[in-house]
Write a protein that holds these residues in place. Structure first.
Motif, short mmCIF file in Angstrom:
data_model
loop_
_atom_site.label_atom_id
_atom_site.label_comp_id
_atom_site.label_asym_id
_atom_site.label_seq_id
_atom_site.Cartn_x
_atom_site.Cartn_y
_atom_site.Cartn_z
N THR A 1 0.84 -1.20 0.00
CA THR A 1 0.00 0.00 0.00
C THR A 1 0.88 1.25 0.00
N GLU A 2 1.94 1.22 0.80
CA GLU A 2 2.84 2.38 0.85
C GLU A 2 3.52 2.58 -0.50
N ARG A 3 3.89 1.47 -1.14
CA ARG A 3 4.53 1.59 -2.45
C ARG A 3 3.59 2.27 -3.46
N GLY A 4 2.32 1.87 -3.44
CA GLY A 4 1.32 2.48 -4.34
C GLY A 4 1.23 3.98 -4.08
N LEU A 5 1.23 4.36 -2.80
CA LEU A 5 1.14 5.79 -2.46
C LEU A 5 2.37 6.54 -2.96
N LEU A 6 3.55 5.93 -2.77
CA LEU A 6 4.79 6.59 -3.23
C LEU A 6 4.76 6.76 -4.74
N GLU A 7 4.32 5.70 -5.44
CA GLU A 7 4.32 5.76 -6.91
C GLU A 7 3.39 6.85 -7.43
N SER A 8 2.27 7.04 -6.72
CA SER A 8 1.35 8.05 -7.24
C SER A 8 1.74 9.46 -6.79
N TRP A 9 2.44 9.58 -5.67
CA TRP A 9 2.68 10.93 -5.13
C TRP A 9 4.07 11.50 -5.42
N MET A 10 5.09 10.66 -5.41
CA MET A 10 6.46 11.20 -5.51
C MET A 10 6.73 12.01 -6.78
N PRO A 11 6.24 11.56 -7.95
CA PRO A 11 6.52 12.36 -9.16
C PRO A 11 5.97 13.78 -9.05
N GLU A 12 4.91 13.95 -8.25
CA GLU A 12 4.32 15.29 -8.08
C GLU A 12 5.02 16.04 -6.93
N LEU A 13 5.32 15.32 -5.83
CA LEU A 13 5.87 15.98 -4.63
C LEU A 13 7.31 16.45 -4.82
N MET A 14 8.14 15.58 -5.44
CA MET A 14 9.57 15.81 -5.38
C MET A 14 10.10 16.98 -6.22
N PRO A 15 9.69 17.14 -7.49
CA PRO A 15 10.35 18.18 -8.31
C PRO A 15 10.35 19.57 -7.67
N PHE B 1 4.27 14.81 15.95
CA PHE B 1 5.02 15.85 15.24
C PHE B 1 5.14 17.11 16.12
N ALA B 2 4.02 17.54 16.68
CA ALA B 2 4.03 18.78 17.46
C ALA B 2 4.99 18.65 18.64
N SER B 3 5.00 17.48 19.28
CA SER B 3 5.91 17.27 20.42
C SER B 3 7.37 17.30 20.00
N ALA B 4 7.61 17.05 18.71
CA ALA B 4 9.00 17.02 18.23
C ALA B 4 9.36 18.31 17.48
N GLY B 5 8.46 19.30 17.48
CA GLY B 5 8.76 20.57 16.81
C GLY B 5 8.52 20.51 15.31
N LEU B 6 7.66 19.58 14.87
CA LEU B 6 7.33 19.47 13.44
C LEU B 6 5.85 19.77 13.23
N ARG B 7 5.50 20.10 12.00
CA ARG B 7 4.08 20.23 11.67
C ARG B 7 3.81 19.43 10.40
N ILE B 8 2.57 18.95 10.31
CA ILE B 8 2.18 18.20 9.11
C ILE B 8 2.02 19.19 7.96
N GLU B 9 2.68 18.87 6.85
CA GLU B 9 2.53 19.72 5.66
C GLU B 9 1.50 19.10 4.72
N ALA B 10 1.61 17.79 4.49
CA ALA B 10 0.65 17.12 3.60
C ALA B 10 0.43 15.70 4.09
N TRP B 11 -0.75 15.16 3.80
CA TRP B 11 -1.17 13.84 4.31
C TRP B 11 -1.87 13.13 3.18
N ARG B 12 -1.40 11.95 2.79
CA ARG B 12 -2.04 11.20 1.70
C ARG B 12 -2.34 9.79 2.16
N THR B 13 -3.55 9.31 1.85
CA THR B 13 -3.86 7.91 2.17
C THR B 13 -4.34 7.22 0.90
#
Ligand code: SAH
Ligand code: AVI
Length: 325
Positions: free
Chosen positions: A64-78, A299-311
């Motif tokens: 499932t994670e692989r499917g998410l990476l395949e659909s999202w990374m080409p858009e997220l990374m550039p 994330f908040a406890s570690a000083g991070l914030r969520i930028e984007a969330w995909r399921t």
């Protein structure tokens, strides 16, 4: 001192003299609920067994994670312009190739730093990637991410820190927050964090993933005893223990245990003998399941914030990106 679970004589000598490992195992086996950290699954055989788990029909997270990476990374990374990928608990880096491909498509893949405790497996992963990605500098780091992020002094930026597979779930929340805090501390402006998390869902579906019909997860669980026998000269009888995995709904987590099938005593040089009553268990792993709120809290406890969330459409698994809060 970094654990090094490879099966070589040199590594073993190093580990047996490693007072830290002995102290950790001794403390874990003398607690009222015996418990050891899941990093001790991962010698060469443990890493190979995990790879086998990822291909099981019941184990939905990896595909499932692989499917998410395949659909999202080409858009997220550039747009991120990422030049370095640092990956925590990289394992075989099968899915990392999807990220590297998206980096390479923008002509920016310069450095890959896979971090893992499983030394031999990690060097095999690095060797394969060097062949597959000519021009990419691959600098593996053997390190225990529960203690440190071992990074090269100089990293071409921006950096993407990736923590895939829902391995964050194998840490108790305070340890997970410390780990995320180390990632946060390493981040410079423009860097991003990408994490995979297994989501809360039907208990039957989750329990099936940790009780596969072929018994591979049971073998993986028992491998921790093999590691202790090999690395610490312990004398666990693998026939004296069986696999148990169940969902604990209050803490939203799978617990994996090894159950003693009879009363027994185990000897480990340098420690007092360890007694197991019949039916007593050794907890070998927790695997926490999340939702968006629980990740936002970590994330908040570690000083991070969520930028984007995909399921995925069935909401089995999520990929989340984070940036400094
Ligand atoms: N990221 C891969 C592998 C997940 S299995 C995937 O998504 O499929 C978990 C990986 O984390 C294993 O390779 C294991 O060796 C590594 N690991 C577990 N505990 C670790 C620790 N404390 N420090 C570093 N690596 C660890
Ligand atoms: C690596 N980690 C996220 C796996 C998990 O699902 O918690 C390890 C595993 N344990 C049993 N099966 C897989």
């Amino acid at each position: 001192m970094t654990p090094n679970l490879a099966h070589t004589r040199a590594d073993r000598a190093e580990r047996v003299q490693n007072p830290r490992m002995l102290a950790e195992v001794s403390a874990g086996l003398s607690a009222p609920q015996k418990e050891l950290p899941p990093k001790y699954f991962y010698d060469q055989r443990g890493s190979e067994l995990f790879e086998e788990i990822t291909r099981l029909p019941e184990y939905y997270p990896t595909r499932t994670e692989r499917g998410l990476l395949e659909s999202w990374m080409p858009e997220l990374m550039p747009p991120l312009g990422t030049r370095t990928l640092v990956e925590l608990g990289a394992g075989s880096a099968e899915k990392s190739r999807v990220i590297l491909d998206a980096m390479r498509a923008g002509g920016l893949a310069e450095l890959y730093v896979p971090i893992d405790v499983s030394a031999t497996f990690l060097s095999q992963t690095a060797a394969r990637l060097r062949c597959e990605y000519p021009g990419l500098l691959v600098e593996p780091a053997i390190a225990d991410i529960s203690e440190e992020l071992r990074l090269p002094r100089w990293l071409p930026r921006p950096v993407l820190y990736a923590f895939l597979g829902s391995t964050i779930g194998n840490f108790y929340p305070p340890a997970a927050i410390r780990l995320l805090g180390r990632v946060r501390a390493a981040m410079a402006p423009g860097d991003r964090f990408l994490m995979g998390v297994d989501l809360r869902k039907s208990v039957a579906r989750i329990e099936a993933a940790y009780n596969d019909r072929q018994g591979v997860t049971a073998e993986f669980n028992l491998n921790m005893l093999r590691v202790l026998n090999h690395e610490l000269d312990a004398d666990f009888d693998l026939h004296g223990f069986e696999h148990r995995a169940f969902y604990e709904p209050v803490a939203h987590r799978i617990e994996m245990h090894l159950v003693a099938t009879r009363a027994q005593q185990v000897r480990i040089p340098g420690m007092a003998p360890v007694r197991f009553a019949k039916g007593e268990t050794l907890r070998t792993e927790i695997s926490c399941k999340h939702d968006r709120d629980s990740v936002a809290e970590l994330f908040a406890s570690a000083g991070l914030r969520i930028e984007a969330w995909r399921t995925d459409p069935a909401s089995l698994f999520a990929l989340v990106t984070g940036a400094p809060a």
